[in-house]
Design an enzyme around this catalytic site. Structure first.
Site, short mmCIF file in Angstrom:
data_model
loop_
_atom_site.label_atom_id
_atom_site.label_comp_id
_atom_site.label_asym_id
_atom_site.label_seq_id
_atom_site.Cartn_x
_atom_site.Cartn_y
_atom_site.Cartn_z
N LYS A 1 53.58 41.12 30.60
CA LYS A 1 52.21 40.44 30.17
C LYS A 1 52.19 39.95 28.99
CE LYS A 1 47.32 42.25 29.79
NZ LYS A 1 46.47 43.10 30.13
N LYS B 1 52.31 37.93 34.13
CA LYS B 1 50.93 37.78 33.86
C LYS B 1 50.79 36.87 32.56
CE LYS B 1 46.56 39.83 33.05
NZ LYS B 1 46.00 40.85 32.64
C1 PBG Z 1 43.16 44.78 30.60
C2 PBG Z 1 43.29 43.43 31.36
C3 PBG Z 1 43.09 42.24 31.15
C4 PBG Z 1 43.40 41.50 32.17
C5 PBG Z 1 43.83 42.09 33.08
N1 PBG Z 1 43.75 43.38 32.80
C6 PBG Z 1 42.54 41.50 29.82
C7 PBG Z 1 43.52 41.46 28.68
O1 PBG Z 1 44.63 41.90 28.55
O2 PBG Z 1 42.92 40.98 27.71
C8 PBG Z 1 43.28 39.79 32.06
C9 PBG Z 1 42.78 39.54 33.64
C10 PBG Z 1 42.48 37.89 33.84
O3 PBG Z 1 42.27 37.17 32.45
O4 PBG Z 1 41.98 37.39 34.79
N2 PBG Z 1 44.18 44.84 29.49
#
Ligand code: PBG
Length: 352
Positions: free
Chosen positions: A223, A276
């Site tokens: 991520k 992601k």
């Molecule tokens: C929580 C999380 C996030 C997303 C999914 N789970 C936000 C982040 O890490 O800031 C983002 C999903 C999206 O942007 O559609 N940690």
């Protein structure tokens, strides 16, 4: 199922309004050994030779739940925060469309947020109530729950803050409890999205100890710290109050490190892995799919959705066409699971 792009296929193949005359074409004839266009000359050949196909079975639909009734999210036109009742109805529609799984994200009332995100451990919190309500009404649909503290902390970070830094191991202890609370509420997939070190192993151990041996972990393994999460942070109101997430989410320049992160999560017992965001990281998806045999997911995040919507609303792009093209590109890169805010619309198109 063939992918349709919202325009008749014939209209897409006719490039010039002036047809070349047969004689001019004959006069210019090239002595070509290879004519790849033969394979693209008709809809039936294109369908027959298509290498990657998107199906509804590939999709996970993220939903935002709140304690209020339906409210719009300005930076994600077409996506709304839903009450639990509305989320149940959305789940019923999703099941009718044969979408296999939902992902639930809470908008936590600010009054319930505190420094250590304690609401994450409340078995009666919004996400747990939503899981129970949906499982009761629509038992056949899968539900994925995120494990991370950002919807619950007053500072908006994914972990516990100690003297201004995120404390990894203490955070893992809390995330482990959060995962248990969610799994006990009925979550079918536990998805740690926090990027702390060692959380997959700790969560697996805790699930097993609680007898939840059949609850799989889909790890947000690679991520990236991304600007593409902006609209999500509006939706969940989870923008960090200070600093950023670069000390736990990955540097967007790093592919080799992404492989190392994924490998570690597999060794720790992840059942599925995720990259992601999706479109800006298709190379990471491709590398991961070649290197690892676990089911691979990709998250087409809020900013990817927002970009497509913004351009389409200006009539700069053909919305349906770009939506399907973006999803097929993620499939082609090698992800077999796609989390996308377009899941419902894509499912409808695929079944029409
Ligand atoms: C929580 C999380 C996030 C997303 C999914 N789970 C936000 C982040 O890490 O800031 C983002 C999903 C999206 O942007 O559609 N940690």
């Amino acid at each position: 199922m063939a992918i349709k792009y919202g325009r008749p296929l014939e209209a897409q193949t006719r490039i010039s309004p002036v047809p070349a005359t047969a004689s001019a074409e004959a006069e210019c004839r090239l002595d070509l050994a290879i004519r790849p266009r033969r394979n693209r000359k008709a809809d039936w050949t294109r369908r027959l030779l298509r290498e990657n196909v998107l199906t509804v079975d590939d999709l996970i639909w993220p939903l935002f739940v709140a304690d209020d009734t339906r409210s719009p999210i300005a930076s994600m036109p077409g996506v709304e925060r839903l009450s639990i009742d509305e989320a149940v109805r959305a789940a019923e529609r999703a099941a009718k469309l044969a979408i296999p799984c939902l992902a639930l994200f809470p908008y936590t009332d600010p009054s319930l947020r505190d420094h250590d995100g304690s609401e994450a451990l409340n078995p009666e919190n919004l996400v747990c109530r939503a899981v129970r309500a949906i499982k009761k009404a629509v038992p056949e649909i899968g539900i994925l729950c995120d494990v991370a503290l950002d919807p619950y902390t007053s500072h908006g970070h994914d972990g516990l803050l100690r003297d201004g830094v995120i404390a990894n191991d203490e955070t893992v202890a809390v995330l482990t409890k959060q995962a248990l609370v969610e799994a006990e509420a009925g979550a079918d997939i536990i998805a740690p999205s926090d990027m702390m070190d060692g959380r997959v192993a700790a969560i697996r151990k805790a699930l097993d100890a609680a007898g939840l041996i059949n609850t799989p972990i889909l790890s947000y393994a690679a991520k990236f710290a991304s600007g593409f999460y902006g609209p999500f942070r509006e939706a969940a109101d989870s923008t960090p109050q200070f600093g950023d997430r670069r000390s736990y989410q990955m540097d967007g320049a790093n592919l080799r490190e992404a492989m190392r992160e994924i490998e570690a999560d597999i060794e720790e017992g992840a059942d599925m892995i995720m990259v992601k965001p999706a479109m800006p990281y298709l190379d990471v998806i491709a590398a991961a799919s070649q290197r690892f045999d676990l089911p691979l997911a990709a998250y087409q995040v809020s900013g990817e959705y927002a970009m497509i919507e913004a351009a389409a609303r200006n009539n700069w792009i053909d919305r349906e066409r770009v939506m399907m093209e973006s999803l097929v590109s993620i499939r082609r890169a090698g992800a077999s699971i796609i989390l996308t805010y377009y899941a419902k619309e894509a499912a409808k198109l695929l079944s029409s």
